[in-house]
Design an enzyme around this catalytic site. Sequence first.
Site, mmCIF file in Angstrom:
data_model
loop_
_atom_site.group_PDB
_atom_site.id
_atom_site.type_symbol
_atom_site.label_atom_id
_atom_site.label_comp_id
_atom_site.label_asym_id
_atom_site.label_seq_id
_atom_site.Cartn_x
_atom_site.Cartn_y
_atom_site.Cartn_z
ATOM 1 N N ASP A 13 0.892 -1.166 0.000
ATOM 2 C CA ASP A 13 0.000 0.000 0.000
ATOM 3 C C ASP A 13 0.920 1.202 0.000
ATOM 4 O OD1 ASP A 13 -1.530 2.179 0.665
ATOM 5 O OD2 ASP A 13 -2.516 1.241 2.395
ATOM 6 N N ASP A 130 -7.819 -7.268 1.109
ATOM 7 C CA ASP A 130 -7.551 -5.964 1.732
ATOM 8 C C ASP A 130 -8.375 -5.836 3.006
ATOM 9 O OD1 ASP A 130 -6.373 -3.392 1.917
ATOM 10 O OD2 ASP A 130 -8.247 -2.488 1.206
ATOM 11 N N TYR A 227 2.170 0.521 14.495
ATOM 12 C CA TYR A 227 1.198 0.288 13.438
ATOM 13 C C TYR A 227 1.433 1.236 12.269
ATOM 14 C CZ TYR A 227 -3.124 0.118 10.864
ATOM 15 O OH TYR A 227 -4.041 0.003 9.857
ATOM 16 N N LYS A 230 -2.270 -2.058 7.446
ATOM 17 C CA LYS A 230 -2.651 -3.466 7.556
ATOM 18 C C LYS A 230 -1.715 -4.347 6.740
ATOM 19 C CE LYS A 230 -5.270 -5.427 9.146
ATOM 20 N NZ LYS A 230 -5.004 -6.142 10.405
ATOM 21 N N ASP A 231 -1.483 -5.552 7.253
ATOM 22 C CA ASP A 231 -0.658 -6.513 6.537
ATOM 23 C C ASP A 231 -1.558 -7.326 5.607
ATOM 24 O OD1 ASP A 231 -1.802 -7.123 8.914
ATOM 25 O OD2 ASP A 231 -0.191 -8.373 9.669
HETATM 26 C C1 F6R Z 1 -7.755 -0.369 8.009
HETATM 27 C C2 F6R Z 1 -7.603 0.888 7.284
HETATM 28 C C3 F6R Z 1 -8.513 1.997 7.598
HETATM 29 C C4 F6R Z 1 -7.824 3.047 8.468
HETATM 30 C C5 F6R Z 1 -8.796 4.193 8.836
HETATM 31 C C6 F6R Z 1 -8.134 5.274 9.671
HETATM 32 O O1 F6R Z 1 -6.822 -1.275 7.611
HETATM 33 O O2 F6R Z 1 -6.738 1.023 6.451
HETATM 34 O O3 F6R Z 1 -9.685 1.542 8.197
HETATM 35 O O4 F6R Z 1 -7.325 2.446 9.623
HETATM 36 O O5 F6R Z 1 -9.306 4.780 7.682
HETATM 37 O O6 F6R Z 1 -7.027 5.719 8.981
HETATM 38 P P1 F6R Z 1 -6.131 6.969 9.467
HETATM 39 O O7 F6R Z 1 -5.711 6.682 10.870
HETATM 40 O O8 F6R Z 1 -4.996 6.932 8.477
HETATM 41 O O9 F6R Z 1 -7.001 8.175 9.363
HETATM 42 MG MG MG Z 2 -3.919 2.309 3.306
HETATM 43 MG MG MG Z 3 -4.739 -2.208 2.324
#
Ligand code: F6R
Ligand code: MG
Ligand code: MG
Length: 381
Positions: A13, A130, A227, A230-231
């Site tokens: 990503d 994903d 963090y 996501k993996d």
């Molecule tokens: C889960 C993911 C999203 C983000 C969420 C918050 O894997 O990618 O759900 O965790 O949109 O993202 P931030 O913290 O970047 O605003």
């Molecule tokens: Mg992302």
């Molecule tokens: Mg992703």
Amino acid sequence: MADKLTLSVIKADIGGCVGHSGVHPRLLDTARQALAESDLLVDFHVAHVGDDINLIMTHRRGVDCPEIHHLAWNTFLRCTEVARELKLYGAGQDLLSDAFSGNVKGMGPGVAEMEFEERKSEPVIVFMADKTEPGAWNLPLYKMFADPFNTIGLVIDPKMHQGFRFEVYDMIENKKVVFSLPEEMYDLLVFIGAPGRYAIRAVYSKATGEMAAVSSTQRLNLMAGRYVGKDDPVCIVRCQNGLPAVGEALEPFTNPHLVAGWMRGSHTGPLMPVSVANAVPTRFDGPPRVVALGFQLANGKLVGPQDFFADVAFDRARQTANEIADYLRRLGPFEPHRLPLEDMEYTTMPEVMSRLRHRFIKVGAETQAEVAAAREELGAK
Ligand code: F6R
Ligand code: MG
Ligand code: MG
């Protein structure tokens, strides 16, 4: 061996559009351009699911080849430049280090690779997901290669009847162990039923010894020590002629099983099988998606893809996934929709707890004196 073929799927990503939902077409074009300029590959296909770019590559250089990993790394770097220019969300987020040292493992991208002799006909499926984690493949891989209610070939195909070996990684302690199925089925299930920790890394045919499936097992959050994204996992499955038929490999996805991930990597949700066109997680950043691209390999050429989950036969699975999503969403911030405390990738608990610590008193402390003593014991002011 020079005549063996390697199928490498490397994903990252490196910027979402919009938010964490999808990949901008210019990034995909950039990746195609970068791979086309290389003379290392026999063939390639650039795909995406959600905010992840998947480089599907064939070559003759074996697994863990530094030049191939370098090519993938540089491709992601070039995409990152475009992502930064477009100010895409989380540009470059999976490239954890500036210095590439020969292998993308441990540096952010996810990797699944296998080397094999191309059979007379070589059907393969590349699964890509994903908003979830590598353990998400445990249940479908188990069904494909060990469950006769899913894979009738285990019962009636003489080439499959012996069963398969499963290599399982402990992703916390970085150890691995091999199980022979069906004899050790119950032992295997004790581990892979905990997909946050144990993931099926590979499956081997007992009849031929050949690798039949391989998955990515990188735990990005642990690798980075914090963090960073996501993996989201990938998995390669070879099919037919002593291995699961294409339809047996796809069948587990008709029952959208619950996986960890979804919003903020902190929720349980159904894994919804979708076409590439529908691999854009929107609702509550999900639900988690899986795409299956089928290829016939012809002297290393990727003939295809066949976008399997575009089939109407998976409409009911999507409907079920939506119903499960409705139900789980109504639980809001409660488990089991929200993951247990130790599995969440976002948490405010340390901060909230340190602020409220002094208000906790021992249960059963009844007299004023006991309350005061209990407070003192808990370090309250
Ligand atoms: C889960 C993911 C999203 C983000 C969420 C918050 O894997 O990618 O759900 O965790 O949109 O993202 P931030 O913290 O970047 O605003
Ligand atoms: Mg992302
Ligand atoms: Mg992703």
